[in-house]
Design a protein around this motif. Structure first.
Motif, mmCIF file in Angstrom:
data_model
loop_
_atom_site.group_PDB
_atom_site.id
_atom_site.type_symbol
_atom_site.label_atom_id
_atom_site.label_comp_id
_atom_site.label_asym_id
_atom_site.label_seq_id
_atom_site.Cartn_x
_atom_site.Cartn_y
_atom_site.Cartn_z
ATOM 1 N N ARG A 52 0.845 -1.209 0.000
ATOM 2 C CA ARG A 52 0.000 0.000 0.000
ATOM 3 C C ARG A 52 0.872 1.248 0.000
ATOM 4 N NH1 ARG A 52 -3.555 -0.246 4.813
ATOM 5 N NH2 ARG A 52 -1.597 0.271 5.816
ATOM 6 N N GLU A 53 1.959 1.225 0.766
ATOM 7 C CA GLU A 53 2.871 2.377 0.808
ATOM 8 C C GLU A 53 3.466 2.674 -0.565
ATOM 9 O OE1 GLU A 53 5.829 1.579 3.773
ATOM 10 O OE2 GLU A 53 4.338 1.503 5.387
ATOM 11 N N GLY A 105 1.807 2.184 -3.340
ATOM 12 C CA GLY A 105 0.704 2.485 -4.246
ATOM 13 C C GLY A 105 0.231 1.321 -5.088
ATOM 14 N N SER A 116 -4.740 -0.922 -2.178
ATOM 15 C CA SER A 116 -5.420 -0.013 -1.259
ATOM 16 C C SER A 116 -6.222 -0.864 -0.292
ATOM 17 C CB SER A 116 -6.325 0.956 -2.017
ATOM 18 O OG SER A 116 -7.335 0.248 -2.696
ATOM 19 N N SER A 117 -6.594 -0.258 0.820
ATOM 20 C CA SER A 117 -7.382 -0.999 1.808
ATOM 21 C C SER A 117 -8.604 -0.194 2.202
ATOM 22 C CB SER A 117 -6.534 -1.317 3.036
ATOM 23 O OG SER A 117 -6.084 -0.124 3.654
ATOM 24 N N GLU A 118 -9.632 -0.934 2.545
ATOM 25 C CA GLU A 118 -10.873 -0.345 3.027
ATOM 26 C C GLU A 118 -11.164 -0.963 4.381
ATOM 27 O OE1 GLU A 118 -13.804 -1.217 0.050
ATOM 28 O OE2 GLU A 118 -12.529 -0.452 -1.554
ATOM 29 N N TRP A 176 -8.739 -5.643 0.899
ATOM 30 C CA TRP A 176 -7.644 -5.206 0.030
ATOM 31 C C TRP A 176 -8.070 -5.246 -1.426
ATOM 32 C CZ3 TRP A 176 -3.621 -3.183 2.494
ATOM 33 C CH2 TRP A 176 -3.402 -3.563 3.823
ATOM 34 N N ARG A 177 -7.680 -4.201 -2.165
ATOM 35 C CA ARG A 177 -7.911 -4.121 -3.607
ATOM 36 C C ARG A 177 -6.606 -3.712 -4.289
ATOM 37 N NH1 ARG A 177 -13.421 -3.476 -5.034
ATOM 38 N NH2 ARG A 177 -14.738 -2.799 -3.309
ATOM 39 N N ALA A 229 -4.616 -1.253 -6.482
ATOM 40 C CA ALA A 229 -4.769 0.195 -6.646
ATOM 41 C C ALA A 229 -4.565 0.638 -8.088
ATOM 42 C CB ALA A 229 -3.786 0.926 -5.726
ATOM 43 N N ARG A 230 -4.070 -0.261 -8.924
ATOM 44 C CA ARG A 230 -3.806 0.058 -10.334
ATOM 45 C C ARG A 230 -4.323 -1.074 -11.212
ATOM 46 N NH1 ARG A 230 2.648 1.069 -9.950
ATOM 47 N NH2 ARG A 230 2.648 2.469 -8.166
#
Length: 162
Positions: A52-53, A55, A58-60, A67-68, A70-71
């Motif tokens: 995540r750091e 990029g 991402s997390s919700e 977790w998803r 991000a790109r």
């Protein structure tokens, strides 16, 4: 020598995340990813936090969170994932020094160090040329050959010896 399997494990998790989201529209939880990887959810959260750091994911939080990616898959290379994991473990920088002061070992280690550096450069170039989309396409091809396999998790991994 213990094999570092973090890169293959995380690539495995990222492809499961992409497949899961494509099928359900939902993120994957740390518990679900831990089951895929035969590990503890805490290990998943710690590793994913590093991604995540950078990029890559991402997390919700909360109910329905997880977790998803991000790109898009075609914008994430194996090299980027490797770097996000610390970029180590695949090829050592140098062989270990076992007999300090031995001139034979010094000659061998110098030759091996240069060879390792060349191998790392080739490996890094190849990792930067392969995207998660490439892996996903290979997964889809394999699933087409085995239509009765479960796409959510087509196999059960053996527990890792840690």
């Amino acid at each position: 020598m213990k094999r570092d399997s973090r890169l293959s494990n995380i690539l495995h998790a990222l492809l499961h995340m992409a497949d899961h989201e494509a099928r359900t529209g939902e993120p994957m939880t740390s518990d679900q990813l831990a089951l895929c990887l035969s590990t503890n959810p805490v290990v998943v959260r710690r590793t994913m936090a590093g991604l995540r750091e950078q990029g890559l994911v991402s997390s919700e939080k909360g109910h329905g969170g997880g977790w998803r990616l991000a790109r898009p898959l075609d914008q994430v290379t194996l090299g980027q994932v490797h770097d996000a994991l610390g970029g180590t473990g695949l090829i050592p920088d140098a062989p270990p020094v076992e007999a300090e002061g031995c001139l034979v070992e010094a000659a061998v280690n110098d030759a091996l160090s240069d060879t390792y550096a060349q191998a790392r450069a080739l490996l890094e170039a190849r990792l930067n040329a392969i995207t998660l989309a490439d892996l996903a396409a290979d997964f889809s091809r394999r699933m087409a050959l085995h239509p009765k396999r479960d796409t959510a998790h087509a196999h059960r991994r053996r527990p890792h010896a840690s």
